[in-house]
Scaffold this motif. Structure first.
Motif, PDB file in Angstrom:
ATOM      1  N   ASP A  27       0.751   1.460  28.179  1.00  0.00           N
ATOM      2  CA  ASP A  27       1.853   0.495  28.233  1.00  0.00           C
ATOM      3  C   ASP A  27       2.712   0.506  26.970  1.00  0.00           C
ATOM      4  O   ASP A  27       3.520  -0.401  26.757  1.00  0.00           O
ATOM      5  CB  ASP A  27       1.302  -0.913  28.449  1.00  0.00           C
ATOM      6  N   ALA A  28       2.553   1.519  26.135  1.00  0.00           N
ATOM      7  CA  ALA A  28       3.267   1.552  24.856  1.00  0.00           C
ATOM      8  C   ALA A  28       4.770   1.725  25.051  1.00  0.00           C
ATOM      9  O   ALA A  28       5.218   2.402  25.983  1.00  0.00           O
ATOM     10  CB  ALA A  28       2.731   2.695  24.002  1.00  0.00           C
ATOM     11  N   LYS A  29       5.524   1.108  24.156  1.00  0.00           N
ATOM     12  CA  LYS A  29       6.962   1.363  24.095  1.00  0.00           C
ATOM     13  C   LYS A  29       7.182   2.714  23.426  1.00  0.00           C
ATOM     14  O   LYS A  29       6.316   3.231  22.742  1.00  0.00           O
ATOM     15  CB  LYS A  29       7.661   0.264  23.311  1.00  0.00           C
ATOM     16  N   TRP A  30       8.378   3.273  23.614  1.00  0.00           N
ATOM     17  CA  TRP A  30       8.671   4.612  23.104  1.00  0.00           C
ATOM     18  C   TRP A  30       9.803   4.572  22.084  1.00  0.00           C
ATOM     19  O   TRP A  30      10.707   3.738  22.173  1.00  0.00           O
ATOM     20  CB  TRP A  30       9.055   5.549  24.257  1.00  0.00           C
ATOM     21  N   ARG A  31       9.743   5.474  21.139  1.00  0.00           N
ATOM     22  CA  ARG A  31      10.770   5.600  20.113  1.00  0.00           C
ATOM     23  C   ARG A  31      11.572   6.893  20.325  1.00  0.00           C
ATOM     24  O   ARG A  31      11.036   7.904  20.778  1.00  0.00           O
ATOM     25  CB  ARG A  31      10.142   5.628  18.717  1.00  0.00           C
ATOM     26  N   VAL A  32      12.835   6.824  19.940  1.00  0.00           N
ATOM     27  CA  VAL A  32      13.709   7.999  19.872  1.00  0.00           C
ATOM     28  C   VAL A  32      14.115   8.122  18.410  1.00  0.00           C
ATOM     29  O   VAL A  32      14.838   7.279  17.896  1.00  0.00           O
ATOM     30  CB  VAL A  32      14.972   7.832  20.741  1.00  0.00           C
ATOM     31  N   GLN A  33      13.621   9.149  17.747  1.00  0.00           N
ATOM     32  CA  GLN A  33      13.936   9.320  16.326  1.00  0.00           C
ATOM     33  C   GLN A  33      14.788  10.563  16.118  1.00  0.00           C
ATOM     34  O   GLN A  33      14.496  11.642  16.652  1.00  0.00           O
ATOM     35  CB  GLN A  33      12.665   9.422  15.483  1.00  0.00           C
ATOM     36  N   CYS A  34      15.837  10.395  15.351  1.00  0.00           N
ATOM     37  CA  CYS A  34      16.715  11.521  15.044  1.00  0.00           C
ATOM     38  C   CYS A  34      16.070  12.405  13.982  1.00  0.00           C
ATOM     39  O   CYS A  34      15.435  11.907  13.046  1.00  0.00           O
ATOM     40  CB  CYS A  34      18.065  11.020  14.531  1.00  0.00           C
ATOM     41  N   VAL A  35      16.241  13.708  14.115  1.00  0.00           N
ATOM     42  CA  VAL A  35      15.702  14.642  13.126  1.00  0.00           C
ATOM     43  C   VAL A  35      16.636  14.643  11.913  1.00  0.00           C
ATOM     44  O   VAL A  35      17.843  14.857  12.053  1.00  0.00           O
ATOM     45  CB  VAL A  35      15.580  16.050  13.711  1.00  0.00           C
ATOM     46  N   PRO A  36      16.102  14.411  10.710  1.00  0.00           N
ATOM     47  CA  PRO A  36      16.951  14.440   9.511  1.00  0.00           C
ATOM     48  C   PRO A  36      17.430  15.862   9.210  1.00  0.00           C
ATOM     49  O   PRO A  36      16.822  16.844   9.628  1.00  0.00           O
ATOM     50  CB  PRO A  36      16.014  13.945   8.400  1.00  0.00           C
ATOM     51  N   VAL A  37      18.521  15.943   8.469  1.00  0.00           N
ATOM     52  CA  VAL A  37      19.039  17.244   8.048  1.00  0.00           C
ATOM     53  C   VAL A  37      17.995  17.989   7.233  1.00  0.00           C
ATOM     54  O   VAL A  37      17.779  19.190   7.396  1.00  0.00           O
ATOM     55  CB  VAL A  37      20.339  17.065   7.246  1.00  0.00           C
ATOM     56  N   THR A  38      17.320  17.263   6.333  1.00  0.00           N
ATOM     57  CA  THR A  38      16.163  17.773   5.595  1.00  0.00           C
ATOM     58  C   THR A  38      15.083  16.713   5.637  1.00  0.00           C
ATOM     59  O   THR A  38      15.357  15.555   5.991  1.00  0.00           O
ATOM     60  CB  THR A  38      16.517  18.105   4.124  1.00  0.00           C
TER      61      THR A  38
ATOM     62  N   HIS B 231      18.711   1.178  15.604  1.00  0.00           N
ATOM     63  CA  HIS B 231      18.913   0.773  14.207  1.00  0.00           C
ATOM     64  C   HIS B 231      20.396   0.845  13.843  1.00  0.00           C
ATOM     65  O   HIS B 231      21.138   1.691  14.349  1.00  0.00           O
ATOM     66  CB  HIS B 231      18.096   1.688  13.294  1.00  0.00           C
ATOM     67  N   ALA B 232      20.814  -0.034  12.943  1.00  0.00           N
ATOM     68  CA  ALA B 232      22.224  -0.079  12.536  1.00  0.00           C
ATOM     69  C   ALA B 232      22.694   1.229  11.921  1.00  0.00           C
ATOM     70  O   ALA B 232      23.888   1.564  11.975  1.00  0.00           O
ATOM     71  CB  ALA B 232      22.442  -1.228  11.548  1.00  0.00           C
ATOM     72  N   ALA B 233      21.761   1.987  11.342  1.00  0.00           N
ATOM     73  CA  ALA B 233      22.122   3.286  10.755  1.00  0.00           C
ATOM     74  C   ALA B 233      22.070   4.414  11.771  1.00  0.00           C
ATOM     75  O   ALA B 233      22.461   5.541  11.463  1.00  0.00           O
ATOM     76  CB  ALA B 233      21.199   3.599   9.581  1.00  0.00           C
ATOM     77  N   GLY B 234      21.558   4.137  12.971  1.00  0.00           N
ATOM     78  CA  GLY B 234      21.580   5.122  14.044  1.00  0.00           C
ATOM     79  C   GLY B 234      20.541   6.205  13.987  1.00  0.00           C
ATOM     80  O   GLY B 234      20.623   7.171  14.745  1.00  0.00           O
TER      81      GLY B 234
ATOM     82  N   LYS C 200      22.028  14.533  14.280  1.00  0.00           N
ATOM     83  CA  LYS C 200      22.930  13.894  15.249  1.00  0.00           C
ATOM     84  C   LYS C 200      22.459  12.451  15.443  1.00  0.00           C
ATOM     85  O   LYS C 200      21.524  12.200  16.202  1.00  0.00           O
ATOM     86  CB  LYS C 200      22.946  14.650  16.580  1.00  0.00           C
ATOM     87  N   PRO C 201      23.063  11.507  14.779  1.00  0.00           N
ATOM     88  CA  PRO C 201      22.648  10.108  14.932  1.00  0.00           C
ATOM     89  C   PRO C 201      22.849   9.611  16.356  1.00  0.00           C
ATOM     90  O   PRO C 201      23.647  10.184  17.126  1.00  0.00           O
ATOM     91  CB  PRO C 201      23.563   9.362  13.954  1.00  0.00           C
ATOM     92  N   LEU C 202      22.164   8.550  16.722  1.00  0.00           N
ATOM     93  CA  LEU C 202      22.395   7.922  18.011  1.00  0.00           C
ATOM     94  C   LEU C 202      23.823   7.362  18.037  1.00  0.00           C
ATOM     95  O   LEU C 202      24.394   7.043  16.981  1.00  0.00           O
ATOM     96  CB  LEU C 202      21.362   6.821  18.247  1.00  0.00           C
ATOM     97  N   PRO C 203      24.423   7.243  19.215  1.00  0.00           N
ATOM     98  CA  PRO C 203      25.848   6.869  19.304  1.00  0.00           C
ATOM     99  C   PRO C 203      26.198   5.613  18.518  1.00  0.00           C
ATOM    100  O   PRO C 203      25.442   4.632  18.529  1.00  0.00           O
ATOM    101  CB  PRO C 203      26.051   6.666  20.807  1.00  0.00           C
ATOM    102  N   GLU C 204      27.334   5.664  17.873  1.00  0.00           N
ATOM    103  CA  GLU C 204      27.766   4.551  17.019  1.00  0.00           C
ATOM    104  C   GLU C 204      27.880   3.254  17.824  1.00  0.00           C
ATOM    105  O   GLU C 204      27.569   2.169  17.321  1.00  0.00           O
ATOM    106  CB  GLU C 204      29.107   4.911  16.376  1.00  0.00           C
ATOM    107  N   ALA C 205      28.299   3.361  19.080  1.00  0.00           N
ATOM    108  CA  ALA C 205      28.485   2.170  19.906  1.00  0.00           C
ATOM    109  C   ALA C 205      27.176   1.443  20.201  1.00  0.00           C
ATOM    110  O   ALA C 205      27.182   0.252  20.544  1.00  0.00           O
ATOM    111  CB  ALA C 205      29.171   2.562  21.221  1.00  0.00           C
TER     112      ALA C 205
END
Length: 352
Positions: free
Chosen positions: A283-294, A329-332, A302-307
């Motif tokens: 029943d766990a929730k899932w995360r979507v994490q962006c891969v950092p440049v380094t 997150h506010a930083a995407g 590629k951050p999550l959409p600004e909107a």
């Protein structure tokens, strides 16, 4: 002070002694002494002799950070001589006493922890990783080497926004030295004993940090290698371009291994999003994490959409068009959904 060291050598006949310098101490010899005493059986019960007297150092079984000699066959590991230029394999940073001891004894330390031969691939991987993540910074600190090229920073007009000098392990060890105006015993033996106690505390403190890295890289980072490799090979199941990677059962330390796999498979392209459950339950929730440049960058490939950024729950559902959204997150750089299907839909939409 020499009298105190000589007394210890005489009264501990038959016990191996580790020699290092007295006076102001630094992170490199504090860690070097710790690694030897804690992890190398030969030195498990070794007495510490802090002196600059060559005759007393000659009587020690191993000497670090003093003596002007680098001779592994005789277990002499100093780096202050003008001719010294030794570095860790495939690195450019000149070694300190910490790096010297780690280079010569690190594989033995890791092999004992993993119960594998020193020549094994796993031991070699962890040996290199711990040097890069922990020991090299101490080598650079002790040798006065900046993390960034000073001339390059000046030419680019870049300046530090704040001071971080007190935030390092070197600074932590340095603060354990006596202050300039602390009272000192008039008895040289008592004065040296008080200084040695401070050094022992410093050695223990930085050694505990080393052990945490050793534990992490042998028991968590190394096993994650197989988990990430499996997820990397299955990327096309979720995106034809291989831009989404899914850690199916639970999150694991993925960044180092992902970058290595990408380097080894340049034709495979870059992963942009990594999906994983918050905990290993159905029943766990899932995360979507962006891969950092380094690895250490706050900038995403590629951050999550600004909107979507800064919104939550039903409001985010309406904006993203994906039901079950939890947050972005506010930083995407990361978001969440109540289900795997929802998290995958968020990642797939973010690719557009």
């Amino acid at each position: 002070m020499a009298e105190n060291a000589a007394k210890r050598l005489k009264t501990d006949s038959g016990v191996v002694a580790i020699g290092t310098h007295n006076g102001h101490f630094h992170a490199d010899e504090a860690l070097a002494v710790y690694m030897l005493r804690k992890h190398i059986p030969t030195y498990a019960n070794a007495k510490l002799v802090r002196t600059r007297d060559p005759k007393l150092l000659d009587e020690c079984g191993i000497v670090v950070d003093v003596g002007g000699e680098y001779e592994p066959a005789r277990h002499r590991y100093d780096h202050h001589q003008r001719t010294f230029s030794t570095t860790f394999p495939e690195r450019a940073t000149k070694l300190s006493s910490a790096g010297l001891v780690y280079m010569h004894f690190g594989k033995q330390i890791i092999a004992r922890r993993l119960s594998q031969p020193e020549e094994s691939e796993q031991v070699g991987l962890v040996w290199k990783k711990i040097y890069l993540s922990f020991v090299e910074a101490l080598d650079a600190h002790d040798n006065g080497i900046n993390a960034y090229d000073a001339a390059g920073l000046a030419a680019a007009g870049l300046e530090k926004k704040f001071s971080d000098g007190g935030f390092t392990l070197g600074a932590m060890v340095g603060r354990l030295n006596p202050n300039w105006n602390d009272p000192i015993s008039e008895d040289p033996v008592a004065a040296q004993e008080a200084e040695d106690k401070r050094f022992e505390l410093a050695s223990q403190r930085i050694g505990e940090e080393f052990d945490r890295d050793l534990d992490y890289f042998t028991s968590a980072w190394l096993p994650a290698r197989e988990v990430v490799a499996e997820a990397f090979s299955a990327r096309s199941e979720y995106d034809a371009g291989g831009r989404i990677m899914v850690l199916k059962k639970q999150s694991a330390p993925w960044k180092d291994h992902l970058y290595t796999l990408e380097e080894q498979n340049p034709e495979a392209g870059k992963v942009l999003y990594v999906l994983y459950p918050e905990k290993p339950t159905p029943d766990a929730k899932w995360r979507v994490q962006c891969v950092p440049v380094t690895k250490d960058s706050f900038q995403s490939r590629k951050p999550l959409p600004e909107a979507w950024r800064g919104f939550r729950d039903e409001e985010l559902d309406g904006i993203s068009g994906v039901p079950g959204s939890v947050f972005v997150h506010a930083a995407g750089f990361i978001g969440g959904n109540k289900t795997f299907e929802g998290a995958l839909a968020m990642a797939q939409k973010a690719l557009l």
